[in-house]
Design an enzyme around this catalytic site. Structure first.
Site, short mmCIF file in Angstrom:
data_model
loop_
_atom_site.label_atom_id
_atom_site.label_comp_id
_atom_site.label_asym_id
_atom_site.label_seq_id
_atom_site.Cartn_x
_atom_site.Cartn_y
_atom_site.Cartn_z
N CYS A 182 -143.92 2.12 6.32
CA CYS A 182 -143.06 2.20 7.50
C CYS A 182 -143.90 2.15 8.77
CB CYS A 182 -142.24 3.48 7.47
SG CYS A 182 -141.14 3.65 8.90
N LYS A 217 -142.78 0.18 -1.90
CA LYS A 217 -142.33 -0.73 -0.85
C LYS A 217 -143.51 -1.11 0.03
CE LYS A 217 -138.53 -1.51 2.38
NZ LYS A 217 -137.23 -0.97 2.84
N GLY A 267 -134.21 -8.38 10.19
CA GLY A 267 -133.23 -9.42 10.41
C GLY A 267 -133.79 -10.81 10.26
N GLY A 296 -134.28 -10.35 6.27
CA GLY A 296 -133.57 -11.52 6.75
C GLY A 296 -132.49 -12.04 5.82
#
Length: 356
Positions: A182, A217, A267, A296
């Site tokens: 993150c 992740k 996005g 995205g």
């Protein structure tokens, strides 16, 4: 014009986080009774045998899931499942409640169909999430839990943070994701250093009595060699997969004024970069390590590109914000058309097709 298309301009006049909170209130109301949940399913679900994916000893009804960040505290998992998503990833969950960064911390980039967030792992904490799972149950749709650390934790304390969340929520999800990528939390130490990753994975595997799937992740901004070194560690510990990718700090090619806000970009601008990372991972592992693709995804075409690059499942958040409650249905319906166009009878047949 859809109902959401007519409502969205009004919602977008509100600060992004305020609109998100209002949206969750609507979803909580919609999931509060069996008839309202059934009404959502009837309206929004799209079921097709070709969409089923068997992974992590679980059957996913379709490959389109909700990424971590949308339902941080497991408040609307039943509503999201009823909207037709194939799985929901809760979190990031920290061991204790945490306020996150100061507001405003979530920004729309309308011209770019993107968002920037610097939420900072705000959330109710593992105990509250566990109580919610206990009270509300989990939906039939698979659930993941994204695990994070407190922002004030040292490197040693972070290991214990991951263990606390893992142990507290262990009975509920179908898989766990360790979030070490993150860009919106303090850089007190290198969360992706090999030594730190090994310490995390050793700790969690020692606690993993029922052999729950554990994934990690990764972000899109690390050099390729660093990504491949992480994959080597993942394979060394026999972890079950990778979520690729988190948000990016890059800002190239953006039009919106909000591009100047610091935080992680999500996005449409992330689409190609995240797909490239997926392709690199799939090629390096020979397709043997499951990948959840995120970044995205907002259409059947963008989801399909990640699947053909090597992702077995995909996730979205920003695409859901821009496209509304029909998102999962439209993507899944389009995926079936794309599969049949290309001569595939299932999603699983299409995974990694571009690598052959």
């Amino acid at each position: 014009m859809s109902l959401y298309a007519s409502v969205r301009p009004l919602a977008f006049t509100l600060p992004a986080e305020t609109a998100h909170e209002l949206g969750k209130r609507v979803l909580r109301a919609a999931q509060s009774t069996r008839p309202t949940r059934e009404a959502l399913r009837y309206t929004y679900q799209y079921d097709h045998a070709a969409l089923e994916v068997d992974l992590f000893d679980t059957t996913f009804p379709n490959p389109v899931g909700v990424a971590a960040g949308f339902d941080k505290n497991a408040e609307v998992t039943h509503a999201l499942a009823a909207l037709g998503f194939g799985f929901v990833e809760v979190g990031t969950v920290t061991p204790y409640p945490q306020p996150g960064n100061d507001r405003p911390r979530l920004f729309r980039l309308r011209e770019d169909e993107a968002m920037v967030n610097r939420m900072g792992f705000n959330g109710h904490g593992a105990d509250r999430v566990s109580q919610r799972f206990e009270a509300d149950g989990v939906p039939d749709t698979p659930i993941g839990v994204n695990v994070g650390k407190m922002n004030t934790s040292s490197e040693r304390e972070a290991i214990e943070d991951y263990r606390r969340v893992f142990d507290r929520l262990y009975p509920y999800p179908d898989y766990f994701v360790v979030n070490v990528s993150c860009p919106n939390t303090p850089d007190e130490f290198d969360e992706q250093s090999p030594e730190h990753l090994r310490a995390i994975f050793e700790t969690l595997e020692a606690e993993n009595d029922a052999d729950k799937p554990i994934l990690v992740k990764i972000g899109p901004d690390s050099p390729e060699q660093s990504v491949l070194e992480l994959v080597d560690i993942v394979e060394e510990f026999g972890l079950d997969g990778i979520v690729a990718t988190n948000t990016t700090t890059a800002r190239e090619g953006l039009e919106s004024a909000n591009q100047q806000e610091w935080g992680g970009l999500s996005g449409k601008p992330l689409t190609e970069r995240s797909t490239d990372v997926i392709r690199t991972l799939a090629e390096y592992t020979g397709g043997d390590l499951p990948i959840i693709g995120v970044g995205g995804v907002d259409s059947a075409e963008s989801a399909y590109a990640k699947i053909r690059a090597g992702a077995s499942l995909v996730q979205l958040y920003t695409g859901f914000v821009y496209n509304g409650p029909t998102t999962a249905r439209e993507i899944n319906r389009g995926l079936v058309e794309l599969l049949y166009r290309d001569g595939f009878s299932s999603i699983e047949e299409a995974v990694g097709a571009d690598l052959e």
